[in-house]
Motif scaffolding. Structure first.
Motif, mmCIF file in Angstrom:
data_model
loop_
_atom_site.group_PDB
_atom_site.id
_atom_site.type_symbol
_atom_site.label_atom_id
_atom_site.label_comp_id
_atom_site.label_asym_id
_atom_site.label_seq_id
_atom_site.Cartn_x
_atom_site.Cartn_y
_atom_site.Cartn_z
ATOM 1 N N ARG A 242 0.694 -1.311 -0.414
ATOM 2 C CA ARG A 242 -0.017 0.542 0.458
ATOM 3 C C ARG A 242 0.741 1.388 -0.299
ATOM 4 O O ARG A 242 0.815 2.274 -0.799
ATOM 5 C CB ARG A 242 -1.045 -0.400 1.249
ATOM 6 C CG ARG A 242 -1.999 0.898 1.570
ATOM 7 C CD ARG A 242 -2.830 0.999 2.345
ATOM 8 N NE ARG A 242 -3.759 2.113 2.398
ATOM 9 C CZ ARG A 242 -3.369 3.468 3.044
ATOM 10 N NH1 ARG A 242 -2.297 3.278 4.404
ATOM 11 N NH2 ARG A 242 -3.989 4.596 3.513
ATOM 12 N N CYS A 245 2.224 2.013 -3.616
ATOM 13 C CA CYS A 245 1.392 1.928 -4.874
ATOM 14 C C CYS A 245 0.764 3.878 -4.356
ATOM 15 O O CYS A 245 0.484 4.183 -5.385
ATOM 16 C CB CYS A 245 -0.310 1.345 -4.160
ATOM 17 S SG CYS A 245 0.590 -0.723 -5.356
ATOM 18 N N MET A 246 1.067 4.251 -2.800
ATOM 19 C CA MET A 246 0.525 5.297 -2.355
ATOM 20 C C MET A 246 2.163 6.739 -2.579
ATOM 21 O O MET A 246 1.725 7.194 -2.930
ATOM 22 C CB MET A 246 -0.011 5.584 -1.523
ATOM 23 C CG MET A 246 -1.072 4.758 -0.815
ATOM 24 S SD MET A 246 -1.460 5.015 0.759
ATOM 25 C CE MET A 246 -2.547 6.808 1.181
ATOM 26 N N ASP A 259 2.427 6.870 -11.623
ATOM 27 C CA ASP A 259 0.598 5.795 -10.981
ATOM 28 C C ASP A 259 1.924 4.969 -10.069
ATOM 29 O O ASP A 259 2.400 4.371 -10.937
ATOM 30 C CB ASP A 259 0.051 6.184 -11.219
ATOM 31 C CG ASP A 259 -1.261 5.427 -10.348
ATOM 32 O OD1 ASP A 259 -0.574 5.831 -9.336
ATOM 33 O OD2 ASP A 259 -2.380 4.980 -10.850
ATOM 34 N N THR A 261 0.244 2.808 -8.576
ATOM 35 C CA THR A 261 -0.067 1.187 -8.957
ATOM 36 C C THR A 261 0.385 0.676 -10.481
ATOM 37 O O THR A 261 0.572 -0.550 -10.346
ATOM 38 C CB THR A 261 -0.899 1.685 -9.421
ATOM 39 O OG1 THR A 261 -1.908 2.297 -10.150
ATOM 40 C CG2 THR A 261 -1.991 2.222 -7.348
ATOM 41 N N GLN A 304 -8.312 -0.761 0.924
ATOM 42 C CA GLN A 304 -7.502 0.563 1.630
ATOM 43 C C GLN A 304 -6.718 0.205 -0.127
ATOM 44 O O GLN A 304 -6.729 0.920 -0.725
ATOM 45 C CB GLN A 304 -6.594 0.637 2.765
ATOM 46 C CG GLN A 304 -7.599 0.789 4.037
ATOM 47 C CD GLN A 304 -6.880 1.262 4.593
ATOM 48 O OE1 GLN A 304 -5.725 0.994 4.645
ATOM 49 N NE2 GLN A 304 -6.945 2.195 6.006
ATOM 50 N N GLN A 307 -8.649 0.374 -3.041
ATOM 51 C CA GLN A 307 -9.413 1.776 -3.586
ATOM 52 C C GLN A 307 -8.128 2.461 -4.493
ATOM 53 O O GLN A 307 -8.375 3.414 -5.053
ATOM 54 C CB GLN A 307 -9.331 3.201 -2.392
ATOM 55 C CG GLN A 307 -10.511 2.090 -2.113
ATOM 56 C CD GLN A 307 -10.577 2.636 0.090
ATOM 57 O OE1 GLN A 307 -10.625 4.240 0.134
ATOM 58 N NE2 GLN A 307 -11.191 2.357 0.772
ATOM 59 N N LEU A 308 -7.256 2.025 -4.568
ATOM 60 C CA LEU A 308 -5.875 2.334 -5.176
ATOM 61 C C LEU A 308 -5.485 2.750 -7.126
ATOM 62 O O LEU A 308 -4.924 3.257 -7.378
ATOM 63 C CB LEU A 308 -4.648 2.031 -4.751
ATOM 64 C CG LEU A 308 -4.076 2.941 -3.396
ATOM 65 C CD1 LEU A 308 -3.024 2.233 -2.816
ATOM 66 C CD2 LEU A 308 -4.206 4.120 -2.681
ATOM 67 N N GLU A 357 -15.245 4.432 -5.172
ATOM 68 C CA GLU A 357 -14.070 4.895 -6.221
ATOM 69 C C GLU A 357 -14.335 3.667 -7.190
ATOM 70 O O GLU A 357 -14.191 4.710 -8.328
ATOM 71 C CB GLU A 357 -12.758 4.401 -5.000
ATOM 72 C CG GLU A 357 -12.503 5.252 -3.782
ATOM 73 C CD GLU A 357 -11.796 6.841 -4.596
ATOM 74 O OE1 GLU A 357 -11.056 6.524 -5.733
ATOM 75 O OE2 GLU A 357 -11.885 7.583 -3.560
#
Length: 743
Positions: A242, A245-246, A259, A261, A304, A307-308, A357
């Motif tokens: 996470r 990816c963020m 990005d 992801t 969570q 959602q990405l 999302e």
């Protein structure tokens, strides 16, 4: 970090004394030792606890620190005494006293081959050393050896080293140790507990140095953590993935932003499979059940991270995810058990965020909107806050207003909540849910709420009302809202708002008369805010002639109103009021003389700007013909950009005046520049004002001395150049007699 260590001690050892904790730490990996093993440490702790005052405690601590410093100077200090004195330093450190020595002794313990000494050294390094200390370089090789599976098969030592690296962190540790930590994740010889700690250690290093993880090289290895059979490893892997990816700092070979992801798309099917395994199949480890909820933290992390990512293109994955979300929405109900209630609703809110999302299933969106409406209506502040926050996300969807419009009254009611955080979330939601259908109702409600709104949110409320009115309402309504906004909260309204309101009026001929009439009515108030006075005077000066035929609004009555306002206004406002009076003077010869009388009184005022305007008016009124005088004070030209075509925003960039460079051209230079100047090409009347500079032409103005009059005019206007529209030939130095307020 001190509080964290104390919390760990209390959670793990309960009511055990600190000396008992030290004994248990010392005996890890070795035989149990008697309670008197650290007798000197036990006595020191007892004396500290028995100190009658803070001064006595500090005196005893300073005495002990001096003794330890003296002992560390000896070269023959054995391992037992090193450990004892290091524990004393740690105890003083936990009490809040500054410990500036003992670092090298802790480093020596880390390099020891004995587990009892190594454990004390790693604990000391974790607490006493920061990431910027140079002594860390001395233990990098030792840490590399301790975490290497091929050289060290002691899981306890590996865990100690990983924990120390995680606590200290730092860019230097990230560069030197990241490869070894990643090797632990991929090694088949790594045990479960070490793999979990390695994932968390890599997460800590990644946060300090994002470049250590390259998706092309490490994505497959990291995603493989989700296939582990141990729940702890999966949770640690999800936390690491996470964070990766963020990450917003990723760039490709061409230094373009990428990005986070990208390269990790394989997470989605594995995450959905885990959700199905827990929620649908009820296949989970019994050790991870909390309040009768299976693996709640794991479910939250999975929701969570999903959602990405954009919606999956695999129909089977979407179908299984929809089934899981339906199950979560259907089985979550309020219960009396607080822990279970909080746990289930934590999962529910993350599921609702995921539904918003993805925006794939209308039925799920309808269910989610209904639940959020119930949460907003609840008395519990936590549920109310989370409901408002999730509703704001829902309102940003293209069709989001359809789901939350029914809750508009509830949302507006929460603007008066006693909790400031809830008031802010309610304001954000009201801003997001506004559209052309409900703008009048919502803006009217927000304006009424402005009277008793908290000062902490009043400025934000003013800005959002202005944006909503400008974005969705008609021009006439927008001007009305801005005037009411200034009337209710003028101190919080920036000048850019009334500037834009004037531009809207100036660009729309249909509302100029009504706006001038409203400005005339506002100016009759005994007390008026400076911003409202500025806006009303500018409107009256530009469009006052449109209402002169209405009863009670003649030019003389408008002039008397402005003259009265001139006496009771602040400095900057007086300049705008006087400019409005000058514009009215162009419409009536009697007013021209009356304004001149007022200007003569202002020629000796202390304000330089107002004095200059007054002197310029007196000279222009005396020396110029009336038609030229009218041209000098004519209305503002149309704006090049129409406010209605601009993107809706509160702030309009004001036109900054060009500063004078001290250059004052002669009459001959002006004559040569007029031939190709943009002002003459645009036909704005400058040639009528200055006339033909050649005295032999027949079109010169009928004045006693053309050259003398023109030269006197140029001497009066001074060296200030007026702003021009296009930077083509040199500009004509011709400032106006009064700078108009630039909306």
């Amino acid at each position: 970090r001190q509080m964290c260590i104390r919390d760990i001690i209390n959670a793990k050892y309960g009511a055990l004394s600190f000396e008992a904790f030290l004994v248990q730490c010392e005996s890890a990996g070795a035989a149990a030792m008697p309670d008197t093993y650290y007798r000197g440490l036990n006595n020191f702790i007892s004396e500290i606890r028995a100190a009658p005052s803070k001064e006595q405690e500090e005196k005893r601590v300073n005495k002990e620190l001096a003794n330890i410093r003296k002992k560390f100077r000896k070269t023959d200090l054995d391992g037992y005494n090193k450990k004892k004195y290091i524990w004393k330093l740690l105890y003083c450190h936990l009490l809040g006293y500054e410990v500036e020595f003992g670092h090298m002794e802790a480093i020596n313990l880390v390099t020891s081959s004995k587990y009892s000494e190594k454990s004390v050294g790693y604990v000391a390094v974790s607490l006493l050393v920061t990431e910027n200390d140079d002594v860390l370089r001395l233990i990098i090789n030792t840490i590399l050896q301790d975490i290497d599976c091929s050289n060290n098969h002691n899981n306890n030592v590996q865990c100690l080293a990983l924990a120390a690296v995680s606590n200290v962190g730092g860019i230097e540790f990230a560069d030197a140790l990241s490869n070894s930590v990643q090797a632990l994740l991929g090694s088949k010889e790594t045990t479960t507990i070490v793999r979990k700690k390695a994932a968390l250690c890599l997460l800590r290093l990644f946060r300090r140095q994002p470049e250590i993880i390259v998706p092309e090289e490490h994505a497959e290895q990291l995603i493989h953590l989700l296939d582990d059979s141990n729940t702890a490893v999966v949770m640690a892997g999800l936390s690491l993935l996470r964070a990766v990816c963020m990450c917003q700092d990723r760039r490709d070979a061409d230094d373009n932003e990428v990005d986070g992801t990208v390269g990790f798309e394989a997470i989605v099917p594995r995450a959905v499979r885990l959700l199905v395994q827990i929620v649908i199949n009820r296949d989970f480890a019994p050790d991870y059940v909390y309040a009768n909820v299976p693996c709640p933290w794991l479910q939250v992390k999975i929701l969570q991270i999903l959602q990405l990512f954009p919606p999956s293109t695999d129909p089977q994955t979407i179908s299984r995810l929809t089934e899981v979300l339906n199950r979560i929405l259907g089985e979550t109900n309020p219960v009396k058990n607080v822990n279970r209630n909080n746990t289930t609703h934590a999962i529910l809110f993350e599921a609702i965020k995921l539904i918003i999302e993805l925006n794939l299933n209308q039925n799920l969106l309808t269910q989610a909107a209904g639940m959020l409406g119930r949460f907003v209506s609840m008395k519990d502040s936590n549920f109310k806050y989370l409901g408002l926050e999730a509703m704001a996300r829902l309102a940003k969807l293209p069709n989001g207003s359809e789901y939350i419009r029914r809750h508009q009254t509830t949302v507006v009611t929460e603007l008066g909540n006693t909790d400031i955080s809830i008031r802010r979330r309610a304001l954000d939601l009201a801003y997001e849910m506004c559209d052309t259908a409900n703008v009048s109702t919502l803006v009217e409600t927000l304006l009424n709420h402005l009277d008793h709104a908290d000062y902490a949110i009043r400025e934000e409320l003013v800005l959002k009302i202005s944006v909503l009115a400008g974005r969705y309402s008609e021009d006439h309504d927008y001007v009305t809202y801005v005037m009411r906004l200034i009337e209710k909260a003028g101190d919080f309204v920036p000048d850019e708002i009334w500037h834009r309101a004037f531009r809207v009026v100036h660009s729309n001929d249909e509302i100029q008369e009504s706006s001038a009439l409203a400005a005339f009515e506002y100016l009759q108030a005994p007390v008026l805010h400076a911003s409202m006075c500025n806006l009303a005077c500018v409107m009256l000066g530009e469009f006052g002639y449109l209402i002169q035929a209405q009863p009670g609004c003649s030019l003389h009555e408008q002039f008397n109103l402005l003259r009265n306002r001139l006496q009771h206004s602040e400095r900057t406002t007086k300049c705008i009021v006087f400019s409005a009076m000058c514009k009215l003077a162009t419409l009536n010869l009697d007013l021209k003389q009356e304004v001149k009388d007022v200007a003569q009184g202002l020629c000796v005022c202390s304000d330089a700007d107002l004095q200059q305007r007054a002197v310029e008016y007196c000279v222009l009124a005396e020396d110029l013909p009336h038609d030229v005088f009218q041209h000098m004070y004519e209305n503002m030209p149309p704006f090049t950009e129409q406010p209605a075509e601009e993107p809706p925003r509160v702030y309009e960039e004001p036109d900054t005046p060009i500063e004078s460079d001290g250059y004052s051209p002669t009459t001959e230079q002006i004559s040569s520049m007029m031939e190709g100047s943009p002002s003459k090409q645009q036909g704005d009347g400058l040639e009528d004002l200055l006339g033909d500079m050649n005295p032999n032409t027949s079109t010169a103005p009928a004045q006693p001395d053309t050259q003398d009059t023109t030269q006197d005019l140029m001497d009066l206007l001074g060296p200030q150049p007026a702003p021009i529209a296009e930077p083509l030939p040199p500009p004509i130095v011709l400032p106006g007699p009064e700078p108009e307020p630039e909306p």
